[in-house]
Write a protein that holds these residues in place. Structure first.
Motif, mmCIF file in Angstrom:
data_model
loop_
_atom_site.group_PDB
_atom_site.id
_atom_site.type_symbol
_atom_site.label_atom_id
_atom_site.label_comp_id
_atom_site.label_asym_id
_atom_site.label_seq_id
_atom_site.Cartn_x
_atom_site.Cartn_y
_atom_site.Cartn_z
ATOM 1 N N TYR A 620 0.804 -1.221 0.000
ATOM 2 C CA TYR A 620 0.000 0.000 0.000
ATOM 3 C C TYR A 620 0.845 1.282 0.000
ATOM 4 O O TYR A 620 0.402 2.318 -0.483
ATOM 5 N N ALA A 621 2.057 1.212 0.528
ATOM 6 C CA ALA A 621 2.887 2.416 0.613
ATOM 7 C C ALA A 621 3.529 2.774 -0.723
ATOM 8 O O ALA A 621 4.089 3.858 -0.860
ATOM 9 N N PHE A 622 3.425 1.871 -1.700
ATOM 10 C CA PHE A 622 4.125 2.077 -2.977
ATOM 11 C C PHE A 622 3.189 2.118 -4.179
ATOM 12 O O PHE A 622 3.660 2.187 -5.309
ATOM 13 N N VAL A 623 1.887 2.043 -3.941
ATOM 14 C CA VAL A 623 0.940 1.986 -5.050
ATOM 15 C C VAL A 623 -0.126 3.062 -4.877
ATOM 16 O O VAL A 623 -0.396 3.514 -3.758
ATOM 17 N N PRO A 624 -0.747 3.512 -5.968
ATOM 18 C CA PRO A 624 -1.799 4.534 -5.857
ATOM 19 C C PRO A 624 -3.017 4.004 -5.114
ATOM 20 O O PRO A 624 -3.384 2.836 -5.266
ATOM 21 N N PRO A 810 1.712 4.333 11.572
ATOM 22 C CA PRO A 810 0.446 4.993 11.219
ATOM 23 C C PRO A 810 0.344 5.420 9.759
ATOM 24 O O PRO A 810 -0.758 5.570 9.248
ATOM 25 N N VAL A 811 1.475 5.594 9.089
ATOM 26 C CA VAL A 811 1.444 6.093 7.715
ATOM 27 C C VAL A 811 2.009 5.079 6.735
ATOM 28 O O VAL A 811 1.358 4.691 5.765
ATOM 29 N N GLY A 812 3.236 4.640 6.950
ATOM 30 C CA GLY A 812 3.957 3.836 5.960
ATOM 31 C C GLY A 812 3.853 2.340 6.188
ATOM 32 O O GLY A 812 2.952 1.840 6.864
ATOM 33 N N GLU A 813 4.831 1.627 5.629
ATOM 34 C CA GLU A 813 4.831 0.172 5.686
ATOM 35 C C GLU A 813 5.025 -0.330 7.111
ATOM 36 O O GLU A 813 5.677 0.313 7.930
ATOM 37 N N LEU A 814 4.446 -1.484 7.413
ATOM 38 C CA LEU A 814 4.577 -2.073 8.740
ATOM 39 C C LEU A 814 6.016 -2.498 8.999
ATOM 40 O O LEU A 814 6.721 -2.963 8.090
ATOM 41 N N ALA A 815 6.435 -2.344 10.251
ATOM 42 C CA ALA A 815 7.804 -2.688 10.643
ATOM 43 C C ALA A 815 7.763 -3.946 11.506
ATOM 44 O O ALA A 815 7.291 -3.904 12.648
ATOM 45 N N PRO A 816 8.245 -5.101 10.995
ATOM 46 C CA PRO A 816 8.188 -6.337 11.764
ATOM 47 C C PRO A 816 9.410 -6.493 12.671
ATOM 48 O O PRO A 816 10.483 -5.963 12.397
ATOM 49 N N ALA A 817 9.230 -7.241 13.739
ATOM 50 C CA ALA A 817 10.344 -7.548 14.640
ATOM 51 C C ALA A 817 10.132 -8.927 15.254
ATOM 52 O O ALA A 817 8.988 -9.352 15.472
ATOM 53 N N ILE A 818 11.235 -9.593 15.528
ATOM 54 C CA ILE A 818 11.231 -10.847 16.269
ATOM 55 C C ILE A 818 12.057 -10.638 17.530
ATOM 56 O O ILE A 818 13.189 -10.142 17.471
ATOM 57 N N HIS A 819 11.493 -10.995 18.654
ATOM 58 C CA HIS A 819 12.232 -10.978 19.908
ATOM 59 C C HIS A 819 12.332 -12.437 20.371
ATOM 60 O O HIS A 819 11.332 -13.026 20.783
ATOM 61 N N ALA A 820 13.531 -13.002 20.251
ATOM 62 C CA ALA A 820 13.722 -14.418 20.535
ATOM 63 C C ALA A 820 14.728 -14.604 21.664
ATOM 64 O O ALA A 820 15.662 -13.805 21.830
ATOM 65 N N SER A 836 13.052 -1.440 10.134
ATOM 66 C CA SER A 836 12.360 -0.168 10.288
ATOM 67 C C SER A 836 11.620 0.208 9.011
ATOM 68 O O SER A 836 11.874 -0.340 7.932
ATOM 69 N N GLY A 837 10.713 1.175 9.128
ATOM 70 C CA GLY A 837 9.972 1.683 7.980
ATOM 71 C C GLY A 837 10.849 2.523 7.072
ATOM 72 O O GLY A 837 12.017 2.798 7.350
ATOM 73 N N GLN A 838 10.263 2.987 5.986
ATOM 74 C CA GLN A 838 11.047 3.685 4.976
ATOM 75 C C GLN A 838 11.365 5.119 5.388
ATOM 76 O O GLN A 838 10.758 5.680 6.297
ATOM 77 N N GLU A 839 12.330 5.701 4.690
ATOM 78 C CA GLU A 839 12.882 7.002 5.045
ATOM 79 C C GLU A 839 11.833 8.105 5.051
ATOM 80 O O GLU A 839 11.865 9.005 5.903
ATOM 81 N N GLU A 840 10.881 8.085 4.117
ATOM 82 C CA GLU A 840 9.939 9.190 3.967
ATOM 83 C C GLU A 840 9.014 9.355 5.181
ATOM 84 O O GLU A 840 8.519 10.454 5.442
ATOM 85 N N ASP A 841 8.769 8.275 5.918
ATOM 86 C CA ASP A 841 7.795 8.321 7.013
ATOM 87 C C ASP A 841 8.519 8.570 8.336
ATOM 88 O O ASP A 841 8.785 7.649 9.114
ATOM 89 N N VAL A 842 8.823 9.824 8.590
ATOM 90 C CA VAL A 842 9.655 10.202 9.735
ATOM 91 C C VAL A 842 8.991 9.829 11.054
ATOM 92 O O VAL A 842 9.633 9.270 11.958
#
Length: 981
Positions: A620-624, A810-820, A836-842
């Motif tokens: 969704y963060a890369f398409v119209p 809240p705005v850009g791509e989801l940021a996944p993490a594993i805590h093992a 982490s999310g992309q640069e544009e979504d500060v």
């Protein structure tokens, strides 16, 4: 039908004072047309057409044999030598070495083969006249392919591999490909049964010899077996003689054909005369036509299953290769338009086109095989994609037209073989670690079996048949064509999204360690068992499958799959998989009642739309208009079920008849025949399920993983962004990733951009091969229904517990993490893998940094962060990750040349740090840190470096990465590793 110039008589056949013209349906008394005015003129030249056949055979054989003899006399040891061995290990020269490497044999060969051109083109023309049929296009196909094939022969003869290797190979491959339609059409057009049999077996032996040819080439090229290339040369020369031998049968075919050159008042006319009566040419029946009973044989089951396997292989490959381009462009690239190639059934609205494909289904199937599977021979990514799209075009149109032409009572059987083909492709991916071995992202170096698939697919395509049927007389139901097309699209999408890999449903319900549900191996067998059971039920109980109660069973299964994890969620997924596998006779049977160009054209249009929706939910963060479907797997899954419901609604009054004994003997015979077919399918499914069990037993990891340096209690950790397992040239990169991880002796590695369990990524699991072959525990990370680009953890140490996180976005791509939490030499150590999310979504990145800080600060155990942070060192969010709250420290604060990848740690003794160049595997390097467990910890986290020669051997990085390194991987940035006190 275009004819030659008016002064060339296509074929003047003297039959008891009758002249037969092929473009007239029946013989007539000679009318002495203007072009026959000189028929009484004495011929200037009159000779048997056999002379042409002999001239072609002698010239062709002489060219090769002369080169072979002269080459052996003058340069024997040079032409038997290859890249690995020479005489006496190798003793027989290959064709290419004989005809292209040395003077004078090369020149002599080219001169004599040039003399073959005249007889060759004349042979093509005479064969066209001899074999011409007034109906169908086979004669034209034969002439055109024969002509182009001759031109390509000139290409590889006069452009040798030493001149231009790529051009030589392209012409050679084209020549071999064109040999298929040439031999098939000539054989089919041959009216004499004995001669047709001879041509058929010559062609079969020719193509059969390709199997040992490939095997011996692999023995030589890959395994470097001495003498293998000489045996390869034997087979290669045999192919030359078989190729010439096939055309040499024209000596027999032309024995009653005479060529006359006539003088007339206006010039010279060319005439061919047959010297003995011939029967009136019969209408050519379509190749390999069989009756309905034969469609229920084991042979038909195998052929249709292989065709289905090819269809699924090409369709899935199309999306994998499309993904390569937006992946690099970080947005829509334009190449996505090629997915419209599956919209090809719309052309079936043209009756003539539909009729031709119905008469010759082999043509579109061959195109699908050679363009779809054979595209692996094209190195350039964009060209390869275009070739694949041609294969998808042909595969989609084949499926639609065959369903249209099949008698209605055979559609359930055809639907079953369609599902068996899907199961076969899923088993193939299970055997090849979730990669389809015939995908064009694989080749000989990356674990592919492309040529084997090409050969088997070709044989099945040639054997494809449709029984005599009259679809125009099929009844037309009153239910909506639109509803039927929606049902077809919903089923095809669901099968593609969920059942093209045995681990997809399993990873939907995966939640980490400790394991509370199925794992891909061995439990992928259960998914394939569901597919087999569903396929069988669809045949055995058609009334049950076509009912709304059974529909509800599948819909509830989909809901449970979406809502639950572990074994509960998988139970729903298992029922859902069984349901999808059972309903194809309902959906296909109903859709086949409509004009195929309309129902399947529209169906593939809906299919493309829902596939795009499936992409939008994560991209969704890369398409119209991406926000419309952001993270809405529920909408896409629910829509696919509703679409199938539309198909059921359209088929509500049409229930596939159960096989019951009828009062009429004819119906009883048909019922008995179909009952036998059901048990044939059962036997095939049983064999395939047994095969999947054997694969699971072979793949199951019985040995406990072991770290590389237990004596030093060393833990080597790495972080790598792997770009979804496609390298810079669109080849699968698991092999090269595995080798680099092994060479670096990584005990723990975090992989980012690793979730490929989607249609656009081919429903793959990149961790399976690496984990199994390197002996590592695997945590896939948040599953494909969590809408992330993925992160994964592989460890030589047991994973005691793991928790999956989705950081605030809240705005850009989801940021996944594993805590093992790992058990490292008896001590618990926490590993956090994070993207982490992309640069544009500060704001996203700020919130995510706070979330990861809290995760790291929540544990007092020794901890390592393997991450993708998108920040400058010592600035901004960096000071949130490296802070008192997190307790974490940078592995090397002096490294100011970072932006994405970082390694942080606490309460561990850091001994080394290195950056390894990526080669062409991805766009991101591999960073590695070394830590000792149980050693005294320097609470000041000293940054004092020590020289490598003062570091114990077991604590050093592998020396092979110094200098130029290995396979394009070497220490870079510092051009060395760093070691610390």
């Amino acid at each position: 039908m275009p004819w030659p110039h008016q002064h060339i008589i296509p074929a003047q056949l003297h039959l008891q004072q009758l002249t037969y013209y092929p473009n007239i349906s029946s013989p007539k008394k000679a009318q002495n047309p203007p072009i026959m005015a000189a028929a009484t003129t004495k011929p200037l030249i009159r000779f048997s057409a056999v002379v042409v056949a002999w001239a072609h055979t002698v010239c062709a054989l002489s060219a090769f044999l002369a080169a072979l003899v002269i080459g052996c006399v003058l340069h024997y040891e040079k032409i038997v030598k290859n890249e690995h061995f020479g005489y006496p290990d190798e003793w027989f020269p290959s064709v290419s070495a004989t005809i292209g490497d040395r003077y004078p044999e090369r020149s002599i060969f080219q001169i004599i083969i040039a003399l073959t051109a005249g007889p060759r083109f004349l042979l093509l023309f005479l064969s066209y006249l001899r074999l011409y049929r007034p109906t169908g296009v086979t004669s034209i196909v034969s002439l055109v392919t024969g002509f182009i094939r001759t031109v390509t022969c000139g290409g590889w003869v006069y452009i040798t591999s030493s001149d231009d290797h790529d051009a030589h190979d392209i012409f050679m491959i084209s020549y071999i490909v064109l040999t298929i339609p040439w031999t098939v059409t000539v054989t089919l057009l041959t009216s004499d049964k004995k001669l047709r049999s001879k041509r058929k077996y010559t062609a079969l032996v020719f193509f059969g010899m390709l199997v040992p040819l490939v095997y011996l080439f692999i023995q030589h090229k890959v395994h470097r077996v001495a003498g293998a290339y000489s045996y390869y040369a034997y087979v290669e020369w045999s192919l030359i003689f078989l190729d010439i031998g096939f055309d040499a049968w024209t000596i027999v075919d032309f024995k009653d054909l005479v060529i006359e050159l006539l003088g007339t008042e206006t010039g010279i006319e060319f005439n061919t005369v047959t010297e003995k009566p011939l029967e009136k040419p019969q209408l050519l029946k379509p190749a390999f036509k069989r009756n309905a009973a034969n469609q229920l044989s084991y042979t038909a089951i195998i052929v249709n299953t292989i065709n289905s396997f090819v269809f699924w292989s090409v369709l899935t490959a199309l999306f994998v290769c499309v993904w390569f381009f937006p992946l690099w462009d970080m947005g829509i690239s334009g190449f996505e338009l090629v997915v419209a190639s599956v919209f090809s059934p719309v052309f079936l609205v043209i009756p003539q086109f539909r009729h031709i494909l119905g008469q010759y289904p082999q043509v579109s199937r061959l195109v699908s095989v050679w363009a779809g599977i054979g595209s692996y021979m094209v190195a350039e990514p964009s060209t390869r994609l275009l070739v694949i799209s041609l294969g998808a075009f042909a595969g989609s149109i084949s499926l639609a037209n065959e369903l249209w032409y099949l008698p209605r009572d055979l559609i359930p059987g055809y639907s079953a073989t369609f599902m068996v083909g899907l199961l076969l492709s899923t088993i193939a991916k299970f055997a090849f670690w979730t990669n389809n071995p015939v995908w064009p992202i694989l080749n000989r170096d990356t674990g592919g079996a492309n040529f084997g698939g090409l050969l088997v697919g070709t044989l099945a395509a040639l054997a494809t048949s449709i029984p005599e049927s009259h679809p125009e007389k099929h009844s037309r139901p009153s239910q909506s064509l639109v509803l039927s097309s929606l049902g077809f699209a919903g089923l095809l999408f669901s099968l593609l999204a969920m059942l093209t890999d045995s681990s997809t449903i399993i990873l939907w319900v995966w939640s980490g360690y400790p394991v509370t549900g199925p794992i891909p191996v061995p439990h992928g067998v259960l998914t394939m068992l569901a597919m087999a059971v569903g396929t069988f039920i669809g045949l055995l109980k058609p009334r049950l499958v076509a009912g709304w109660k059974f529909f509800s069973f599948g819909a509830v299964g989909a809901i449970v799959l979406y809502e639950f994890h572990g074994w509960t969620g998988y139970a729903g997924g298992w029922c859902y998989a069984l349901w999808l596998s059972a309903i194809s006779p309902v959906i296909f049977g109903n859709s086949a009642r409509f004009n195929p160009g309309l129902v399947f054209g529209l169906g593939f249009f809906w299919f493309i739309l829902i596939v795009l929706a499936h992409v939008w939910i994560v991209a969704y963060a890369f398409v119209p208009m991406g926000w419309l479907l952001r993270e809405r797997t529920d909408i896409v899954l629910g829509t696919s079920v509703v679409m199938i419901a539309c198909g059921f609604r359209s088929a509500e009054k049409y229930v596939i008849p159960e096989i019951e004994a009828k009062s009429e003997p004819k119906e009883e015979a048909k019922a008995a025949l179909f009952a036998t077919f059901i048990w044939k399918i059962f036997n095939v499914l049983t064999v395939l399920v047994a095969l999947s069990c054997m694969i699971a037993a072979h793949r199951f990891p019985f040995h406990k993983p072991q770290p590389y340096h237990p004596e030093e209690k060393l833990m080597t950790c790495g972080i790598w962004t792997i770009h979804f397992g496609l390298d810079n040239d669109m080849w699968a990169s698991e092999h090269r990733m595995r080798d680099l991880i092994k060479d670096l002796e990584l005990d723990v590695v975090g992989l980012l951009e690793s979730d490929t369990q989607r249609i656009l990524m081919g429903n793959r699991d990149l961790t399976q091969r690496i984990g199994e072959e390197l002996g590592m525990y695997v945590d896939f990370g948040p599953g494909p229904n969590k809408h992330t680009w993925g992160c994964a953890l592989l460890s030589k140490f047991p994973i005691v517990n793991s928790t999956h996180h989705l950081l605030p976005s809240p705005v850009g791509e989801l940021a996944p993490a594993i805590h093992a939490t790992l058990n490292v030499y008896g001590e618990y150590v926490d590993i956090v893998v994070f993207h982490s999310g992309q640069e544009e979504d500060v704001e996203d990145r700020r919130l995510q940094s706070l979330g990861v800080r809290d995760i790291m600060g929540s544990t007092d155990r020794p901890t390592v962060l393997l991450s993708y942070l998108v920040t400058e060192p010592l600035q901004g969010n960096y000071n949130t990750y490296v802070s008192e709250e997190s307790g974490m420290h940078d592995i090397d604060p002096s490294d100011d040349d970072r932006w994405c990848e970082y390694i942080l740690y606490k309460k561990l003794k850091r001994t080394g740090y290195a950056r390894i160049s990526r080669g062409t595997i991805t766009d991101t390097e591999l960073q590695v840190g070394k830590f000792q467990i149980g050693s005294s910890i320097d609470e000041t986290y000293s940054q004092t470096e020590v020289d490598e020669d003062k570091v114990a051997e077991g604590l050093r990085f592998p020396a092979i990465f110094h200098g130029e390194g290995v396979r394009e991987h070497h220490f870079h940035v510092f051009n060395r590793p760093k070691y610390f006190e």
